[in-house]
Scaffold this motif. Structure first.
Motif, PDB file in Angstrom:
ATOM      1  N   UNK A  21       7.799  81.995 -22.448  1.00 49.07           N
ATOM      2  CA  UNK A  21       8.726  82.021 -23.569  1.00 49.07           C
ATOM      3  C   UNK A  21       8.820  83.452 -24.081  1.00 49.07           C
ATOM      4  N   UNK A  22       9.694  83.677 -25.025  1.00 54.37           N
ATOM      5  CA  UNK A  22       9.794  85.006 -25.612  1.00 54.37           C
ATOM      6  C   UNK A  22       8.552  85.355 -26.425  1.00 54.37           C
ATOM      7  N   UNK A  23       8.298  86.648 -26.575  1.00 52.99           N
ATOM      8  CA  UNK A  23       7.179  87.105 -27.385  1.00 52.99           C
ATOM      9  C   UNK A  23       5.825  86.896 -26.763  1.00 52.99           C
ATOM     10  N   UNK A  24       5.776  86.687 -25.447  1.00 56.11           N
ATOM     11  CA  UNK A  24       4.504  86.525 -24.760  1.00 56.11           C
ATOM     12  C   UNK A  24       3.925  85.122 -24.822  1.00 56.11           C
ATOM     13  N   UNK A  25       4.621  84.201 -25.484  1.00 57.08           N
ATOM     14  CA  UNK A  25       4.133  82.821 -25.555  1.00 57.08           C
ATOM     15  C   UNK A  25       4.543  82.064 -24.291  1.00 57.08           C
ATOM     16  N   UNK A  26       4.146  80.794 -24.215  1.00 57.37           N
ATOM     17  CA  UNK A  26       4.497  79.982 -23.044  1.00 57.37           C
ATOM     18  C   UNK A  26       4.578  78.520 -23.458  1.00 57.37           C
ATOM     19  N   UNK A  27       5.519  77.793 -22.860  1.00 59.18           N
ATOM     20  CA  UNK A  27       5.506  76.351 -22.950  1.00 59.18           C
ATOM     21  C   UNK A  27       4.311  75.831 -22.152  1.00 59.18           C
ATOM     22  N   UNK A  28       3.749  74.738 -22.606  1.00 59.10           N
ATOM     23  CA  UNK A  28       2.715  74.029 -21.859  1.00 59.10           C
ATOM     24  C   UNK A  28       3.302  72.682 -21.458  1.00 59.10           C
ATOM     25  N   UNK A  29       3.844  72.619 -20.244  1.00 51.65           N
ATOM     26  CA  UNK A  29       4.482  71.385 -19.795  1.00 51.65           C
ATOM     27  C   UNK A  29       3.477  70.526 -19.039  1.00 51.65           C
ATOM     28  N   UNK A  30       3.257  69.330 -19.547  1.00 54.80           N
ATOM     29  CA  UNK A  30       2.383  68.367 -18.893  1.00 54.80           C
ATOM     30  C   UNK A  30       3.246  67.474 -17.997  1.00 54.80           C
ATOM     31  N   UNK A  31       2.893  67.381 -16.733  1.00 59.13           N
ATOM     32  CA  UNK A  31       3.640  66.551 -15.795  1.00 59.13           C
ATOM     33  C   UNK A  31       2.796  65.317 -15.464  1.00 59.13           C
ATOM     34  N   UNK A  32       3.248  64.158 -15.956  1.00 56.96           N
ATOM     35  CA  UNK A  32       2.544  62.893 -15.747  1.00 56.96           C
ATOM     36  C   UNK A  32       3.235  62.110 -14.632  1.00 56.96           C
ATOM     37  N   UNK A  33       2.462  61.438 -13.819  1.00 61.01           N
ATOM     38  CA  UNK A  33       3.046  60.600 -12.775  1.00 61.01           C
ATOM     39  C   UNK A  33       3.848  59.451 -13.374  1.00 61.01           C
ATOM     40  N   UNK A  34       3.303  58.821 -14.423  1.00 60.89           N
ATOM     41  CA  UNK A  34       3.929  57.610 -14.966  1.00 60.89           C
ATOM     42  C   UNK A  34       3.533  57.458 -16.428  1.00 60.89           C
TER      43      UNK A  34
END
Length: 264
Positions: free
Chosen positions: A15-28
């Motif tokens: 993301x901007x400003x050195x941050x980041x999304x933390x996307x959790x990918x779940x099977x179900x």
């Protein structure tokens, strides 16, 4: 013997400003938004968390409608507790709608039409292919918002009385859900930044470029009332402006159908 559920994989998205999304990918999951709400109500305050389900069994849309996912589609929810949580809830369908449109449009082949529909739908060739559901609440850590986004990529559910579409209908090179989610979160940041820099006027103008055309016939059902007119634009607050025989009417809420060509 039932196998235990795998732990979700974590995908960082800059993301901007050195941050980041933390996307959790779940099977179900039953519902990505329900998981977000449960965490927020319990006091979780981590900013930039997005939940993606590769299969969602209990999704829902606006007005309590069930949103079935045959598999292979996008089921993504974003938790807003820091950056973005202060955006008025009524503006999020437009910001998220622009991000959704920009994330999808590159996958749509020439000759097919993609357009936004007030207030929270994305249409492909006149049929609904995606929708946005905004939910708010107050948990142990304070107020929160959740943006839930569902998009038909590989298949469209069968819902009586509704015209639905999916990317596969275009014989498109259908992307995987994590790829679409990555693009969507990137565009969500871009449109949030533009909102902060230029206000809702910039969002409104961009939405009108991508939305149903001025003059589109519209039918609105609000409670036990039903009225018709043509699309006359958006107010400065995002309210739908409907031109009727009695003048321009401001529509705050209601079920909006593009009539007569696109009943849903």
């Amino acid at each position: 013997m039932t196998q235990p559920a795998r732990r979700p994989s974590i995908v960082p998205i800059p993301r901007g400003g050195g941050a980041a999304w933390r996307m959790e990918v779940h099977d179900r999951l039953g519902s990505t938004s329900d998981l977000c709400k449960a965490r927020l109500e319990a006091g979780e305050r981590e900013d930039g968390v997005a939940i993606l389900a590769l299969e969602q069994t209990a999704g829902r849309g606006s007005r309590g409608r069930e949103w079935n996912d045959p598999g292979g589609n996008l089921a993504l929810s974003v938790m807003l507790v820091g950056q973005g949580a202060d955006v008025p809830v009524g503006l999020w369908p437009f910001i998220a709608g622009l991000a959704l449109y920009d994330a999808i449009t590159g996958y749509v082949p020439a000759g097919h039409t993609l357009e936004l529909k007030w207030p929270n739908d994305l249409l492909l060739d006149g049929g609904k292919m995606a929708g946005i559901l905004i939910e708010t609440g107050i948990g142990a850590g304070g107020s929160w918002q959740v943006i839930g986004i569902g998009a038909n990529l590989r298949a469209r559910p069968d819902i009586a009385g509704r015209t639905l579409s999916c990317l596969a209908d275009c014989q498109a090179d259908v992307p995987a859900a994590p790829d679409v989610a990555y693009r969507l979160l990137h565009h969500l940041d871009l449109w949030l930044s533009r909102y902060r820099a230029h206000g809702f006027g910039a969002i409104r103008a961009a939405w009108l470029e991508r939305g149903h055309a001025i003059g589109t016939p519209i039918r609105v059902t609000a409670g036990n009332q039903q009225f018709t007119g043509t699309f006359a634009g958006l107010g400065d607050d995002g309210i739908l402006l409907l031109r009727t025989s009695e003048g321009v009417r401001r529509v705050v809420t209601g079920e909006v159908l593009l009539a007569p060509a696109n009943p849903e």
